[in-house]
Design an enzyme around this catalytic site. Structure first.
Site, PDB file in Angstrom:
ATOM      1  N   CYS A 159       0.813  -1.228   0.000  1.00 41.93           N
ATOM      2  CA  CYS A 159       0.000   0.000   0.000  1.00 41.93           C
ATOM      3  C   CYS A 159       0.840   1.268   0.000  1.00 41.93           C
ATOM      4  CB  CYS A 159      -0.921   0.013   1.209  1.00 41.93           C
ATOM      5  SG  CYS A 159      -2.294  -1.108   1.025  1.00 41.93           S
TER       6      CYS A 159
HETATM    7  N1  COA Z   1     -20.500  -8.875   7.353  1.00 44.83           N
HETATM    8  C1  COA Z   1     -21.016  -8.946   8.588  1.00 44.83           C
HETATM    9  N2  COA Z   1     -20.293  -9.181   9.695  1.00 44.83           N
HETATM   10  C2  COA Z   1     -18.975  -9.341   9.538  1.00 44.83           C
HETATM   11  C3  COA Z   1     -18.341  -9.303   8.272  1.00 44.83           C
HETATM   12  C4  COA Z   1     -19.170  -9.057   7.151  1.00 44.83           C
HETATM   13  N3  COA Z   1     -18.664  -8.993   5.927  1.00 44.83           N
HETATM   14  N4  COA Z   1     -17.032  -9.508   8.421  1.00 44.83           N
HETATM   15  C5  COA Z   1     -16.790  -9.673   9.735  1.00 44.83           C
HETATM   16  N5  COA Z   1     -17.989  -9.582  10.417  1.00 44.83           N
HETATM   17  C6  COA Z   1     -18.205  -9.740  11.851  1.00 44.83           C
HETATM   18  C7  COA Z   1     -17.146 -10.575  12.498  1.00 44.83           C
HETATM   19  O1  COA Z   1     -17.476 -11.942  12.418  1.00 44.83           O
HETATM   20  C8  COA Z   1     -17.151 -10.065  13.917  1.00 44.83           C
HETATM   21  O2  COA Z   1     -18.201 -10.678  14.627  1.00 44.83           O
HETATM   22  P1  COA Z   1     -18.032 -11.083  16.174  1.00 44.83           P
HETATM   23  O3  COA Z   1     -17.825  -9.779  16.882  1.00 44.83           O
HETATM   24  O4  COA Z   1     -19.324 -11.778  16.467  1.00 44.83           O
HETATM   25  O5  COA Z   1     -16.831 -11.971  16.218  1.00 44.83           O
HETATM   26  C9  COA Z   1     -17.483  -8.590  13.772  1.00 44.83           C
HETATM   27  O6  COA Z   1     -18.107  -8.469  12.487  1.00 44.83           O
HETATM   28  C10 COA Z   1     -16.287  -7.680  13.860  1.00 44.83           C
HETATM   29  O7  COA Z   1     -15.261  -8.161  12.972  1.00 44.83           O
HETATM   30  P2  COA Z   1     -13.844  -7.501  12.865  1.00 44.83           P
HETATM   31  O8  COA Z   1     -13.052  -8.205  11.814  1.00 44.83           O
HETATM   32  O9  COA Z   1     -13.251  -7.371  14.221  1.00 44.83           O
HETATM   33  O10 COA Z   1     -14.289  -6.062  12.302  1.00 44.83           O
HETATM   34  P3  COA Z   1     -13.566  -4.681  12.388  1.00 44.83           P
HETATM   35  O11 COA Z   1     -14.446  -3.756  13.108  1.00 44.83           O
HETATM   36  O12 COA Z   1     -12.138  -4.783  12.826  1.00 44.83           O
HETATM   37  O13 COA Z   1     -13.575  -4.225  10.835  1.00 44.83           O
HETATM   38  C11 COA Z   1     -12.021  -4.054   9.008  1.00 44.83           C
HETATM   39  C12 COA Z   1     -12.873  -4.986   9.860  1.00 44.83           C
HETATM   40  C13 COA Z   1     -11.197  -4.906   8.060  1.00 44.83           C
HETATM   41  C14 COA Z   1     -12.950  -3.145   8.213  1.00 44.83           C
HETATM   42  C15 COA Z   1     -11.121  -3.185   9.900  1.00 44.83           C
HETATM   43  O14 COA Z   1     -10.487  -3.987  10.866  1.00 44.83           O
HETATM   44  C16 COA Z   1     -10.066  -2.429   9.122  1.00 44.83           C
HETATM   45  O15 COA Z   1     -10.333  -1.690   8.211  1.00 44.83           O
HETATM   46  N6  COA Z   1      -8.792  -2.569   9.566  1.00 44.83           N
HETATM   47  C17 COA Z   1      -7.665  -1.909   8.948  1.00 44.83           C
HETATM   48  C18 COA Z   1      -7.375  -2.584   7.682  1.00 44.83           C
HETATM   49  C19 COA Z   1      -6.266  -1.998   6.915  1.00 44.83           C
HETATM   50  O16 COA Z   1      -5.978  -0.831   6.959  1.00 44.83           O
HETATM   51  N7  COA Z   1      -5.647  -2.824   6.149  1.00 44.83           N
HETATM   52  C20 COA Z   1      -4.654  -2.421   5.264  1.00 44.83           C
HETATM   53  C21 COA Z   1      -4.952  -3.125   4.020  1.00 44.83           C
HETATM   54  S1  COA Z   1      -3.932  -2.581   2.788  1.00 44.83           S
END
Ligand code: COA
Length: 376
Positions: A159
């Site tokens: 990235c």
């Molecule tokens: N739809 C519905 N629920 C979902 C889901 C989806 N597509 N994907 C995950 N969930 C659920 C999970 O199962 C979890 O449920 P639980 O609490 O019962 O276990 C809950 O939602 C939270 O999941 P989590 O993965 O902890 O979500 P989050 O709030 O951390 O958001 C991201 C996920 C990826 C959006 C976030 O972590 C993020 O953007 N992180 C930074 C990523 C980044 O910058 N990456 C660099 C890439 S280049």
């Protein structure tokens, strides 16, 4: 004393694929896949041998990431629950490859905006998360398509590829080794995204950007002075993709999901926000810039929550859309191109003398800052 060669950003270019997928369309396709998987595996699920898949949700995606839609190079196959991957005709070696094609489109816009003849460009850096092939370099193919003499090479810092490319280009100019360098970031992220993975299927989008970095003496009257650049890397397995040429050494694992993008999103969020905020503040101090006086932050576009926190730490208050514009709502995470898209779409209105920051962060971990000031 002013250094002899001062790097500036002369212009930027953007290529946006025509097709776009909304969260509603994406989730409908994903949930059809889930229903079909669970139906096909009903007996094994009932016997406790296979875990049932959970559906995705539009509300979760928008709340957790801020993403509402993403552009892609091939919408129909990505949304087809039996495919869920991009598909297009393979091109012959004599044809321009698809990654080069979109890079060329972005580059042509940057050149046109700078009023620059391609023949006056000395080097092409193709800086992106994924190259279409190991060699010949994508940059050399793009160089040839644009009619540029000199040299080109590929670089991958996930990235942060674009900001690492901008610093590399700026260093060539500072050293007098080049006067005009194109940094091109074609990101066909739909090819590395696991569209069947609920945790990440909504993240990425396709795009290409180009940044023309030049010696101030040849730049157009209106340009962006590069006040300073800083790069940082810290090893982490929290964002990883194990695709590679040595995969053929262990064919039994070739189809495992780790051969596509995988991340621990929560950990990334927690670890990268403080790392990047501190890096920006340290670099501002080194450059003797008051961070609270920055007119605009063009941040990496992965998550609106991350950007809100980083912008708050840098500016000292909650940033509004004008101070820290969002493009990930319609583009998704476009890997290294994200902060450049934000800059490209939201910089024209700044006044001469205004200062801003282009900042990327992501896998590696990697982060890059480019402080700029509007001239003319
Ligand atoms: N739809 C519905 N629920 C979902 C889901 C989806 N597509 N994907 C995950 N969930 C659920 C999970 O199962 C979890 O449920 P639980 O609490 O019962 O276990 C809950 O939602 C939270 O999941 P989590 O993965 O902890 O979500 P989050 O709030 O951390 O958001 C991201 C996920 C990826 C959006 C976030 O972590 C993020 O953007 N992180 C930074 C990523 C980044 O910058 N990456 C660099 C890439 S280049």
């Amino acid at each position: 004393m002013q250094p002899t060669h001062r790097p500036v950003i002369s212009a930027t270019g953007l290529f946006t694929p025509e097709e776009s997928i909304s969260n509603e369309e994406l989730v409908a396709s994903f949930n059809t896949y889930v229903e079909r998987f669970n139906a096909r595996n009903a007996d094994a699920i009932a016997a406790g041998e296979v875990e049932p898949l959970e559906p995705s949700s539009v509300e979760f995606i928008e709340k957790a990431s801020g993403i509402k839609a993403r552009h892609v190079m091939a919408k129909a196959p990505v949304l087809d629950p039996e495919i869920m991957a991009p598909r297009w005709e393979e091109r012959a070696n004599e044809e321009l490859s698809i990654l080069a094609e979109i890079g060329v489109k972005a580059a042509r816009e940057a050149l046109a905006r700078a009023g620059r003849d391609a023949a006056d460009v000395d080097a092409v850096l193709c800086a992106a998360s994924n190259m279409q092939r190991p060699y010949p370099a994508m940059a050399i193919e793009i160089q040839q398509a644009l009619g540029i003499e000199g040299f080109g090479f590929d670089m991958n810092v996930a990235c942060s590829s674009a900001t690492f490319g901008i610093q590399t280009a700026a260093d060539y100019i500072r050293a007098g080794n080049a006067r005009s360098v194109l940094v091109i970031s074609p990101e066909i992220t739909s090819g590395h995204l696991n569209w069947r993975d609920r945790d990440s299927h909504f993240i990425f989008g396709d795009v290409a950007t180009a940044v023309l970095v030049e010696d101030a003496v040849m730049a157009p009257a209106q340009h962006w002075e590069i006040l300073g650049t800083r790069l940082k890397t810290v090893f982490s397995n929290n964002i990883r993709n194990n695709f590679g040429f040595l995969n053929r050494a262990h064919p039994e694992t070739a189809d495992r999901p780790d051969k596509l993008f995988v991340q621990q999103g929560r950990k990334v969020f927690k670890e990268v926000v403080p790392m990047v905020s501190q890096m920006i503040l340290d670099e501002a101090e080194r450059l003797e810039i008051d961070p609270q006086g920055l007119r605009r932050l063009w941040l990496h576009q992965a998550n609106t929550g991350m950007n809100r926190l980083i912008a708050h730490r840098v500016l000292g208050h909650e940033a509004n859309e004008d101070e820290s514009p969002t493009v990930l709502d319609t583009y998704g995470n476009t890997s290294s191109a994200g902060s450049v898209i934000a800059f490209h779409l939201h910089s024209e209105d700044l006044a001469p003398g205004d200062m801003g920051l282009i900042c990327s962060f992501g896998a590696g971990y990697s982060a890059g800052t480019v402080f700029v000031r509007r001239i003319g």
